[in-house]
Design a protein around this motif. Structure first.
Motif: not given
Length: 333
Positions: A139-160
Motif C-alpha cells: 500500500e505504501a508503494e502504491t501511494v508513493i508512486k501515485a505521489m510521483g515519489g515525493k511529497g508529504n504522507v500521513l499514516i493512519i495506524e491500527g490499534p497499537i
C-alpha cells in the motif's frame, strides 16, 4: 454355550459401534475475535459459520466479541476453559497480552490456533493469516508512486500493539525509507475505526492545510474515514492518493470509483483455513481439509501438506477494476 455366544455377539456390536460413535462427536469451538464493529471481522466470523463442518453439525461454533479490549478477551478465555471447549480460534487485539490467554488454555489442554492477527506465544498449534508486512509495503508503494515519489504522507495506524499494526507499520516504513523526498507528516492510531480516522483526518487537514500529498490507511475503514474528511473539506480523493487494506465492500466500491486503492485480505480463507487446521489437531491424521482456501491458492504456494505446519500465509489480492465486480458478487452470495 448360548450365553458365551451372546457375549461374543455383544462385543462385536460394540466394536462396530465404537468408530461410528467417535465420528459423531460434535466439537465445541470458541472463536475469540478482537471486535465485531468493523466489516472485516464480521466477514471473518460469518465465513467461519459457513465452514462445511459447521454447516453439517459436526462443529458447534461460538463467537466471542472481544470489544477491542485485551482484558475482555482474557475473560472470555476463562469462560471457554470453564465450559471445557474442545478448541479455540484466536484473533487477538494485543499480540503480547494475548499470550497469557493462550497459556491458560493450553494448560487446560485446549488447543489454540491463531488467525488473522498474531500472538506472541510458542504454544499455539499454528497460525493461519496473511503477511501484514507485505501488505504494508504494497500500500505504501502504491501511494508513493501515485505521489510521483515525493511529497508529504500521513499514516493512519491500527490499534497499537496488535500484530497487524506492528507489521503494517514495518512495511509502510520500509518503503518510505527508500524515498528520500518523501516525508511522514503524521503517524497516529485510529484503532481500525472509520469514525476515529475521520476525526483524526479533520484535525490534520487543519494543521497541515495544503501540505498533504498522500494517505496510507492501515485498513480500509480508516482509509474511508480519511476520504470522508477530504470530501467534507471539498477536496477530491482523486487528487490525494489514499490506500487501505482488507477489501471490505465500501473499499471495493471506492476502488471502482477511483477514489482509493485496496488490497484484499481473504477473511474466508483465514477463518475456514484456521478451523481446518484446528480440526486436524483434534481429529488426527485422518482429517481431510474441507475449506476451499487450499485449492484457491494452491498455485500461489499455499499447501495443506499434512495440516501440521506452524504457519500458513494466505496470499493477498490487489483489488482492480478487473476483479472488483467479481469480488462484490462473491460477497453477496
Amino acid at each position: 454355550m448360548r450365553f458365551l455366544k451372546l457375549i461374543a455377539v455383544s462385543a462385536a456390536v460394540l466394536a462396530l459401534a465404537a468408530p461410528a460413535a467417535a465420528q459423531q462427536k460434535v466439537y465445541r469451538i470458541g472463536a475469540a475475535v478482537y471486535g465485531l464493529k468493523g466489516e472485516f471481522m464480521q466477514l471473518w466470523a460469518n465465513a467461519l459459520k459457513e465452514h462445511p463442518a459447521v454447516k453439517d453439525g459436526s462443529v458447534k461454533i461460538t463467537v466471542f466479541d472481544g470489544k477491542y479490549d485485551a482484558q475482555t478477551q482474557n475473560n472470555q478465555f476463562d469462560t471457554m476453559i470453564t465450559q471445557k471447549f474442545d478448541g479455540i480460534l484466536f484473533v487477538p487485539i494485543d499480540s503480547q497480552a494475548g499470550a497469557q490467554a493462550v497459556d491458560k488454555a493450553v494448560a487446560a489442554k485446549i488447543p489454540v490456533v491463531g488467525s488473522n492477527a498474531r500472538v506472541n506465544s510458542e504454544k499455539l498449534v499454528s497460525y493461519v493469516g496473511s503477511d501484514d508486512t507485505v501488505a504494508g509495503a504494497l500500500e505504501a508503494e502504491t501511494v508513493i508512486k501515485a505521489m510521483g515519489g515525493k511529497g508529504n504522507v500521513l499514516i493512519i495506524e491500527g490499534p497499537i500493539g496488535q500484530s497487524a499494526q506492528i507489521e503494517r507499520r514495518k512495511g509502510n516504513q520500509t518503503v518510505v525509507a527508500r524515498y528520500r523526498d518523501v516525508n511522514v507528516l503524521e503517524m497516529k492510531t485510529a484503532n481500525w475505526s472509520r469514525a476515529e480516522a475521520l476525526a483524526l483526518m479533520e484535525n490534520w487537514l487543519t494543521v497541515h492545510a495544503g501540505k498533504i500529498h498522500g494517505i496510507i490507511g492501515q485498513n480500509d475503514e480508516m482509509a474511508l474515514g480519511a476520504i470522508d474528511a477530504l470530501k467534507a473539506r471539498g477536496l477530491s480523493p482523486k487528487s490525494i492518493p489514499v490506500a487501505g487494506i482488507d477489501g471490505i465492500s465500501d473499499a471495493i466500491k471506492a476502488v471502482k470509483e477511483g477514489t482509493m486503492v485496496s488490497i484484499l485480505q481473504d477473511a474466508q480463507g483465514q477463518a475456514q483455513g484456521g478451523l481446518d487446521v484446528l480440526l486436524r489437531h483434534l481429529v488426527g491424521p485422518g482429517y481431510k481439509p474441507r475449506a476451499s482456501v487450499w485449492e484457491d491458492y494452491a498455485r500461489e504456494g499455499l499447501h495443506w501438506g499434512d495440516g501440521t505446519a506452524r504457519q500458513y500465509n494466505v496470499p493477498w489480492t490487489r483489488i482492480t477494476l478487473q476483479n472488483a465486480d467479481a469480488l462484490l458478487v462473491k460477497r453477496s452470495k
